[in-house]
Write a protein that holds these residues in place. Sequence first.
Motif, PDB file in Angstrom:
ATOM      1  N   LEU A   9       0.852  -1.189   0.000  1.00 23.47           N
ATOM      2  CA  LEU A   9       0.000   0.000   0.000  1.00 23.47           C
ATOM      3  C   LEU A   9       0.885   1.236   0.000  1.00 23.47           C
ATOM      4  N   VAL A  10       0.603   2.152  -0.917  1.00 21.72           N
ATOM      5  CA  VAL A  10       1.392   3.385  -1.043  1.00 21.72           C
ATOM      6  C   VAL A  10       0.487   4.570  -0.758  1.00 21.72           C
ATOM      7  N   GLN A  11       0.928   5.446   0.140  1.00 21.22           N
ATOM      8  CA  GLN A  11       0.200   6.680   0.433  1.00 21.22           C
ATOM      9  C   GLN A  11       1.058   7.863  -0.021  1.00 21.22           C
ATOM     10  N   ALA A  12       0.481   8.720  -0.842  1.00 19.03           N
ATOM     11  CA  ALA A  12       1.179   9.920  -1.305  1.00 19.03           C
ATOM     12  C   ALA A  12       0.522  11.156  -0.708  1.00 19.03           C
ATOM     13  N   THR A  13       1.297  12.207  -0.583  1.00 21.39           N
ATOM     14  CA  THR A  13       0.731  13.484  -0.169  1.00 21.39           C
ATOM     15  C   THR A  13       0.037  14.136  -1.373  1.00 21.39           C
ATOM     16  N   GLN A  14      -0.488  15.336  -1.194  1.00 16.47           N
ATOM     17  CA  GLN A  14      -1.254  16.011  -2.247  1.00 16.47           C
ATOM     18  C   GLN A  14      -0.350  16.320  -3.444  1.00 16.47           C
ATOM     19  N   PHE A  15      -0.911  16.131  -4.634  1.00 17.70           N
ATOM     20  CA  PHE A  15      -0.145  16.425  -5.848  1.00 17.70           C
ATOM     21  C   PHE A  15      -0.084  17.933  -6.100  1.00 17.70           C
ATOM     22  N   PHE A  16       1.055  18.395  -6.593  1.00 23.59           N
ATOM     23  CA  PHE A  16       1.161  19.785  -7.041  1.00 23.59           C
ATOM     24  C   PHE A  16       0.033  20.120  -8.013  1.00 23.59           C
ATOM     25  N   GLU A  17      -0.224  19.177  -8.920  1.00 21.14           N
ATOM     26  CA  GLU A  17      -1.161  19.430 -10.013  1.00 21.14           C
ATOM     27  C   GLU A  17      -2.585  19.666  -9.541  1.00 21.14           C
ATOM     28  N   PHE A  18      -2.928  19.266  -8.324  1.00 17.36           N
ATOM     29  CA  PHE A  18      -4.293  19.408  -7.844  1.00 17.36           C
ATOM     30  C   PHE A  18      -4.489  20.616  -6.930  1.00 17.36           C
ATOM     31  N   MET A  19      -3.444  21.407  -6.734  1.00 16.55           N
ATOM     32  CA  MET A  19      -3.600  22.573  -5.863  1.00 16.55           C
ATOM     33  C   MET A  19      -4.665  23.544  -6.391  1.00 16.55           C
ATOM     34  N   ALA A  20      -4.818  23.597  -7.713  1.00 18.02           N
ATOM     35  CA  ALA A  20      -5.806  24.512  -8.290  1.00 18.02           C
ATOM     36  C   ALA A  20      -7.231  24.123  -7.933  1.00 18.02           C
TER      37      ALA A  20
ATOM     38  N   ILE B 130       4.935   8.579   0.478  1.00 18.85           N
ATOM     39  CA  ILE B 130       5.710   9.389  -0.466  1.00 18.85           C
ATOM     40  C   ILE B 130       5.318  10.848  -0.264  1.00 18.85           C
ATOM     41  N   ALA B 131       6.307  11.729  -0.195  1.00 19.68           N
ATOM     42  CA  ALA B 131       6.031  13.149   0.006  1.00 19.68           C
ATOM     43  C   ALA B 131       7.044  13.981  -0.751  1.00 19.68           C
TER      44      ALA B 131
END
Length: 267
Positions: free
Chosen positions: A127-138, A184-185
């Motif tokens: 299981l992989v957990q990532a932080t918020q994507f740059f691309e979704f900040m908008a 992942i961050a």
Amino acid sequence: MKIVVAGGAGLVGTRLVTRLREGGHDVVAASRRTGVNVVTGEGLDAALKGASIVIDVTNAPSFDEPDVADFFRAATRNLLDAGERAGIAHHVALSVVGTSRLQGSAYFRAKQVQEDLVRASRVPHTLVQATQFFEFMASIIPRNDDRDPVHLSNGLVEPVAADDVAAQLVDIAVSPPSAATIEIAGPDTYRLSELVQWVMYSYQDDRPVIADPAASYYGGLLDDRTLTPGPGARIAPTHFRDWLSEVQASKIEIPHVHHPDPIARRR
């Protein structure tokens, strides 16, 4: 090696498919565009035939209840069941850092369902957990034509580039399954309100931004721990300021995805 990417037409999926093919793998980009429906199970057995690895980077088309929970429950079960029938050696599922800490949110409750199903599965998995994507900040920018101040949470975030997540997923997928949760961050932490304001300025949106601890994020409230990873996280190399400069220089449109569940509120 045959690898199936569920959600292969999405933001991370397209990057993942490209990287895997460049690495010489036989890749199936499984999505409704290619005749695979993870919710109904249509086309899954055919797509997984002869595959060794499945990487699930799907996301729900609606964040409303009960749709979002129904999506992740059905999609995850179908992928795991088809994977067991196909003898998949490694199932990798992408989730979000802080999922268990945002259970006031319908979206994160649904992601928790996904995580629980993967952890309970007999299919070898990671299981992989990532932080918020740059691309979704908008997508966090409230849409409004007036000049009222925008209230945004001031909780800490440690966002990451989607391409960096894809690179990490490749490495994790071709490694042995660990039955663990890998975070992942990105390399830097920011106040969410500060980060979104940068993106607003890139859109020439100069509305006042107020850092507001009571502003919601996907229906939940943030503190400085909610969305930040633990000490063992994999840290990706790309800095937000460099990514944003490249986007502005190349005039690439930042995805501005509308979500029906408000993730920031205004007063």
